[in-house]
Design a protein around this motif. Structure first.
Motif, short mmCIF file in Angstrom:
data_model
loop_
_atom_site.label_atom_id
_atom_site.label_comp_id
_atom_site.label_asym_id
_atom_site.label_seq_id
_atom_site.Cartn_x
_atom_site.Cartn_y
_atom_site.Cartn_z
N GLU A 15 0.83 -1.20 0.00
CA GLU A 15 0.00 0.00 0.00
C GLU A 15 0.87 1.26 0.00
OE1 GLU A 15 -2.47 -0.37 3.45
OE2 GLU A 15 -3.91 -1.68 2.43
N THR A 16 0.27 2.35 -0.43
CA THR A 16 0.93 3.63 -0.40
C THR A 16 0.88 4.20 1.02
OG1 THR A 16 -1.07 4.92 -0.85
CG2 THR A 16 0.16 4.06 -2.75
N ALA A 17 1.55 5.30 1.22
CA ALA A 17 1.53 5.96 2.53
C ALA A 17 0.12 6.41 2.90
CB ALA A 17 2.47 7.17 2.52
N GLU A 18 -0.76 6.55 1.89
CA GLU A 18 -2.15 6.94 2.15
C GLU A 18 -3.04 5.74 2.40
OE1 GLU A 18 -0.41 8.05 -0.65
OE2 GLU A 18 0.20 9.84 0.50
N GLY A 19 -2.47 4.53 2.43
CA GLY A 19 -3.25 3.33 2.70
C GLY A 19 -4.00 2.78 1.51
N LYS A 20 -3.65 3.21 0.30
CA LYS A 20 -4.30 2.71 -0.91
C LYS A 20 -3.39 1.68 -1.59
CE LYS A 20 -6.74 7.07 -1.75
NZ LYS A 20 -6.96 8.18 -2.70
N PRO A 21 -3.98 0.73 -2.32
CA PRO A 21 -3.15 -0.27 -3.01
C PRO A 21 -2.21 0.40 -4.00
CG PRO A 21 -5.46 -0.94 -3.01
CD PRO A 21 -5.44 0.48 -2.50
N ARG A 22 -0.98 -0.06 -4.03
CA ARG A 22 -0.05 0.41 -5.05
C ARG A 22 -0.47 -0.17 -6.40
NH1 ARG A 22 5.75 -1.24 -3.13
NH2 ARG A 22 6.36 -0.16 -5.06
N LEU A 23 -0.50 0.66 -7.41
CA LEU A 23 -0.97 0.26 -8.72
C LEU A 23 0.20 0.12 -9.68
CD1 LEU A 23 -4.05 2.66 -9.00
CD2 LEU A 23 -3.98 0.33 -8.07
N THR A 24 -0.03 -0.62 -10.76
CA THR A 24 1.02 -0.87 -11.76
C THR A 24 0.47 -0.70 -13.16
OG1 THR A 24 2.12 -2.47 -10.29
CG2 THR A 24 2.68 -2.56 -12.64
N GLY A 25 1.03 0.23 -13.90
CA GLY A 25 0.72 0.34 -15.32
C GLY A 25 1.60 -0.61 -16.10
N VAL A 26 1.09 -1.11 -17.21
CA VAL A 26 1.82 -2.11 -18.00
C VAL A 26 1.87 -1.66 -19.46
CG1 VAL A 26 1.98 -4.54 -18.68
CG2 VAL A 26 1.00 -3.93 -16.46
N GLU A 27 3.03 -1.84 -20.07
CA GLU A 27 3.22 -1.59 -21.50
C GLU A 27 3.68 -2.91 -22.13
OE1 GLU A 27 5.94 1.75 -21.98
OE2 GLU A 27 5.42 2.38 -19.94
N ILE A 28 2.98 -3.36 -23.15
CA ILE A 28 3.30 -4.62 -23.82
C ILE A 28 3.58 -4.33 -25.29
CG2 ILE A 28 2.52 -6.95 -24.40
CD1 ILE A 28 0.53 -6.76 -22.09
N GLU A 29 4.78 -4.69 -25.75
CA GLU A 29 5.14 -4.57 -27.16
C GLU A 29 4.99 -5.94 -27.82
OE1 GLU A 29 8.59 -1.15 -26.43
OE2 GLU A 29 9.16 -3.23 -26.86
N LEU A 30 4.35 -5.97 -28.98
CA LEU A 30 4.13 -7.26 -29.65
C LEU A 30 4.06 -7.07 -31.15
CD1 LEU A 30 0.83 -7.37 -30.53
CD2 LEU A 30 0.61 -7.50 -28.06
N GLY A 31 4.19 -8.19 -31.85
CA GLY A 31 4.03 -8.23 -33.29
C GLY A 31 2.96 -9.24 -33.65
N GLY A 32 2.76 -9.42 -34.96
CA GLY A 32 1.81 -10.41 -35.43
C GLY A 32 0.38 -9.92 -35.58
N LEU A 33 0.06 -8.80 -34.97
CA LEU A 33 -1.29 -8.22 -35.03
C LEU A 33 -1.14 -6.73 -35.30
CD1 LEU A 33 -2.77 -9.80 -31.76
CD2 LEU A 33 -3.22 -10.59 -34.10
N ASP A 34 -1.94 -6.19 -36.22
CA ASP A 34 -1.88 -4.74 -36.38
C ASP A 34 -2.67 -4.07 -35.27
OD1 ASP A 34 -4.63 -4.63 -37.09
OD2 ASP A 34 -4.18 -4.77 -39.22
N GLU A 35 -2.54 -2.75 -35.17
CA GLU A 35 -3.13 -2.06 -34.03
C GLU A 35 -4.65 -2.12 -34.02
OE1 GLU A 35 -1.49 1.00 -37.00
OE2 GLU A 35 -1.00 -0.98 -36.22
N ALA A 36 -5.29 -2.13 -35.19
CA ALA A 36 -6.75 -2.20 -35.24
C ALA A 36 -7.23 -3.56 -34.73
CB ALA A 36 -7.24 -1.95 -36.66
N ARG A 37 -6.59 -4.62 -35.20
CA ARG A 37 -6.95 -5.97 -34.77
C ARG A 37 -6.68 -6.15 -33.29
NH1 ARG A 37 -10.05 -10.34 -34.87
NH2 ARG A 37 -8.90 -12.33 -34.65
#
Length: 326
Positions: A15-37
Motif C-alpha cells: 500500500e501507499t503511505a495513504e493506505g491505498k493499493p499500489r498500482l502498476t501500469g503495463v506496456e506490452i510490445e508485440l508483433g503479429g497483429l496490427d493495431e486495429a486488430r
C-alpha cells in the motif's frame, strides 16, 4: 506466507503511505497483429469500445480494467499526417511493435490483463523471439509507496545489486541485449549506490544517477521518478520523452507472448524479488559486501557476480525470479 503459485503476489509494501493499493501500469510490445486488430481483441476480451484516434493509434475505452491505448510504437505516429508518413508507417509495421498501454492496475486488473495476454497469443501475437529484429519488451510501471527516500532508494540499490543475476537467471532475448533500450547499469553507478547506502538522501542518489545513468534506456529507468520529484535538479538529463510520474519504470523484461509457458506474472516475480531484497537490511548488506569483494582489482565478468549473487539469494529464500524456491 504467500504461496509461490499465487499470481501477482503482493509486494512487501503493498500500500501507499495513504493506505491505498499500489498500482502498476503495463506496456506490452508485440508483433503479429496490427493495431486495429489488437484493439478489437482487447475490447472483445475486456469489454469496452474501440475508437480510432489516428492512422496508427487506437483506444479501448471503459474496459473492465480501464482505458487502454493501442498504437504503433514509433515516433512517426506523432508526425503530421501526410502520404509519406502513412507510407512509412505501412512499411514499418513489418518490424515496429504494436504497443498496448494500460491504466494503473490493481492485482485484479493485472490478473485480467494476463488473461488477455493468453487470448492475444492464441490469436497470433508474437514476441521477442518472433523475428530477428523483434526486440520487444514489457514494461512495468510500479507505483512507489511514498515520495520518501526509504521507499525509493532501497529498491534502486537492490536492483543494482542483483541485476546481473536477474539477467543471467532469466536471460532476455539476444536482440534486446544488442539494442540499447534495456542496458545494464555501469559498475560505477553500482559502486556509488553502495557507498551512499540504503539510507542515502534522495538528492545524493539523484545526483549520482544523473552522472552515471543519464538515459531512459536501462533495465530500471529511474528518470520518471526523479523528474516527478525534482525536474529542475534532473533537467540536464531529461528529454521530452521522459514522462514524470511516481513509478519505477522496470524495462528489463522481454515480451514472450507467443510462448505458452510465459506469463506477465513471471515478470512481476522479477520485480517483486527486487522489492523483497530491498526490504531486508541484512540481505542488502550481505549483497553490498559481496559485490565489493567481487569487484576489487581486475574487473571480473558479470557472470561471476551473478553466480555469487544467486547463491546468496537462494540461501536467503529469495531466488523466486530465477525459478528457484520462493
Amino acid at each position: 506466507m504467500t504461496s509461490p503459485d499465487t499470481p501477482f503476489a503482493p509486494l512487501p509494501q503493498p500500500e501507499t503511505a495513504e493506505g491505498k493499493p499500489r498500482l502498476t501500469g503495463v506496456e506490452i510490445e508485440l508483433g503479429g497483429l496490427d493495431e486495429a486488430r489488437c484493439a478489437a481483441l482487447c475490447a472483445r476480451h475486456l469489454g469496452g469500445r474501440t475508437r480510432q484516434v489516428d492512422e496508427a493509434i487506437w483506444q479501448v475505452e471503459d474496459s473492465r480494467i480501464g482505458d487502454l491505448k493501442v498504437y504503433l510504437d514509433t515516433a512517426l505516429r506523432h508526425a503530421d499526417k501526410t502520404a509519406l508518413r502513412d507510407a512509412a508507417l505501412t512499411v514499418g509495421r513489418e518490424v515496429i511493435p504494436v504497443e498496448i498501454v494500460t491504466d494503473p492496475l490493481d492485482r485484479d486488473g493485472l490478473i485480467a490483463l494476463d488473461e488477455l495476454r493468453e487470448q492475444l497469443r492464441q490469436d497470433g501475437a508474437v514476441g521477442s523471439g518472433g523475428g530477428v529484429f523483434f526486440g520487444f519488451g514489457v514494461h512495468l510501471n510500479v507505483q512507489i509507496a511514498s515520495d520518501r527516500a526509504e521507499s525509493i532508494v532501497p529498491p534502486l540499490l537492490a536492483y543494482a545489486l542483483i541485476e546481473d543475476w536477474l539477467r543471467t537467471a532469466n536471460p532476455i532475448d539476444h536482440t534486446r541485449r544488442v539494442l540499447p533500450f534495456a542496458a545494464p547499469y555501469h559498475r560505477r553507478l553500482v559502486r556509488r549506490l553502495i557507498a551512499l547506502g540504503r539510507g542515502a538522501k534522495l538528492t545524493h542518489v539523484m545526483d549520482a544517477y544523473a552522472q552515471e545513468a543519464p538515459s531512459r534506456n536501462f533495465g530500471l529507468d529511474m528518470l520518471p521518478i526523479f523528474a516527478w520529484l525534482d525536474a529542475a535538479r534532473m533537467s540536464a538529463v531529461l528529454t521530452s520523452a521522459t514522462s514524470a510520474r511516481p513509478t519505477f519504470h522496470f524495462r528489463l523484461p522481454d515480451c514472450r507472448i507467443d510462448d505458452p509457458s510465459w506469463t506477465l506474472d513471471s515478470e512481476w516475480r522479477r520485480w517483486r524479488t527486487v522489492e523483497r531484497v530491498a526490504a531486508s537490511r541484512d540481505v542488502v548488506t550481505e549483497l553490498s559486501q559481496g559485490w565489493e569483494a567481487a569487484h576489487v582489482g581486475v574487473p571480473l565478468p558479470r557472470a561471476f557476480w551473478a553466480e555469487r549473487c544467486g547463491a546468496i539469494l537462494t540461501e536467503r529464500g529469495l531466488a523466486d525470479a530465477g525459478g528457484g524456491p520462493a
